[in-house]
Design an enzyme around this catalytic site. Sequence first.
Site, PDB file in Angstrom:
ATOM      1  CD  GLU A 113      -3.003   0.800   2.345  1.00 28.65           C
ATOM      2  OE1 GLU A 113      -3.673  -0.260   2.292  1.00 28.65           O
ATOM      3  OE2 GLU A 113      -3.110   1.642   3.270  1.00 28.65           O
ATOM      4  CG  ASP A 115      -1.604   4.469   2.903  1.00 25.73           C
ATOM      5  OD1 ASP A 115      -2.160   3.874   1.968  1.00 25.73           O
ATOM      6  OD2 ASP A 115      -1.445   3.965   4.033  1.00 25.73           O
ATOM      7  CD  GLU A 117      -3.737   7.533   6.270  1.00 24.98           C
ATOM      8  OE1 GLU A 117      -4.669   6.758   6.537  1.00 24.98           O
ATOM      9  OE2 GLU A 117      -2.712   7.629   6.976  1.00 24.98           O
ATOM     10  CD  GLN A 130      -0.042   9.435   9.125  1.00 25.10           C
ATOM     11  OE1 GLN A 130       0.226   9.994  10.191  1.00 25.10           O
ATOM     12  NE2 GLN A 130      -0.847   8.386   9.069  1.00 25.10           N
ATOM     13  CB  THR A 131       3.349   9.790   2.811  1.00 24.78           C
ATOM     14  OG1 THR A 131       4.561  10.140   3.501  1.00 24.78           O
ATOM     15  CG2 THR A 131       2.882  10.962   1.975  1.00 24.78           C
ATOM     16  NE  ARG A 141       8.607   0.077   5.810  1.00 31.04           N
ATOM     17  CZ  ARG A 141       8.012  -1.120   5.735  1.00 31.04           C
ATOM     18  NH1 ARG A 141       6.709  -1.194   5.450  1.00 31.04           N
ATOM     19  NH2 ARG A 141       8.697  -2.232   5.940  1.00 31.04           N
ATOM     20  CD  GLU A 142       2.845   5.474  10.852  1.00 27.10           C
ATOM     21  OE1 GLU A 142       4.044   5.330  11.220  1.00 27.10           O
ATOM     22  OE2 GLU A 142       1.915   4.752  11.267  1.00 27.10           O
ATOM     23  CD1 TRP A 207      -6.978   7.371  14.118  1.00 24.78           C
ATOM     24  CD2 TRP A 207      -5.297   8.520  13.216  1.00 24.78           C
ATOM     25  NE1 TRP A 207      -7.069   7.245  12.748  1.00 24.78           N
ATOM     26  CE2 TRP A 207      -6.045   7.942  12.170  1.00 24.78           C
ATOM     27  CE3 TRP A 207      -4.176   9.290  12.901  1.00 24.78           C
ATOM     28  CZ2 TRP A 207      -5.719   8.116  10.827  1.00 24.78           C
ATOM     29  CZ3 TRP A 207      -3.853   9.457  11.554  1.00 24.78           C
ATOM     30  CH2 TRP A 207      -4.613   8.873  10.543  1.00 24.78           C
TER      31      TRP A 207
END
Length: 307
Positions: A113, A115, A117, A130-131, A141-142, A207
């Site tokens: 995935e 992302d 976000e 946020q990736t 792995r943010e 969150w």
Amino acid sequence: MGGTWRAMGMSFLVLALIGLIACVSCQSDGDDSSAKVFDDNFQIMWAEDHFRTSENGQVWHLALDQKSGSGFKSKNKYRFGWFSMKLKLVPGDSAGVVTAYYMSSDTDKNRDELDFEFLGNRSGQPYALQTNIYAKGVGEREQRHTLWFDPTTEFHTYSILWNAHQIVFFVDQVPVRVHRHTKATRDVFPRKQGMYMFSSIWNADNWATRGGLEKTNWSAAPFVSSYKKFHGLGCKWEDDQTTLLPCANSNNASARHWWDKPVAWTLTKKQREYYRWVNSKYLTYDYCHDQSRYSTKPVECSVAPWD
């Protein structure tokens, strides 16, 4: 915050003008990149009554209220390519609201995935981007960036470049994150599964905003994010496929598609300047430096974004 947005905008304007030159190769290689109406590319996943399009089908809207959010999914699965969409995010008081725009193999525990976000905020505060990257079902792995513009007033472009050499997240042609495929990272680099393109809007006030301290203000609902001009230039993938597609070779200098040629195997000189700029000014969290979560750095954290 008006003065802050204007200062950010002027700083970005200079970079954007240069970026138009740096990214010509991304747009002029002869690929068919015409954006089509929603039904040509996507299908609704749930809450169809929370989705609508413009009369000509070119602009799409997802809504969130206390009853439900909504989401859509591409009809095709891809392995490698260039995937781009213009988004305009929820304006005003959007604390607790998450708009997600991502690629996923949709394979449960073993999923890959990529992302984007977008984490809403109380009115007047910069949005957080946020990736995250999942490989073989493992994420966490943010990275987080604040955006240098107001993403709620007009459309901005968010793109993913994915080939056998690197994954790059772009915001308006600025590379904000690079994940490279090397000998050290081969086990944490998504490359063997095809992925669908997804987007959704949902409530994450446990969150998303200040760690869950800011709750969703439902009196401001419905919360609406808007989309247009999806470009999906990639190799279509079938789940029963066992061989590499000819347009997604790992070392093919004469590949048909610009995103599979050597020019796309690493960042250009100008792209490296943008990358340094955005990560020196707007990176607010990087899992690679979070010792409370990782006493030993994940292997990809020791790999430079380019040689």
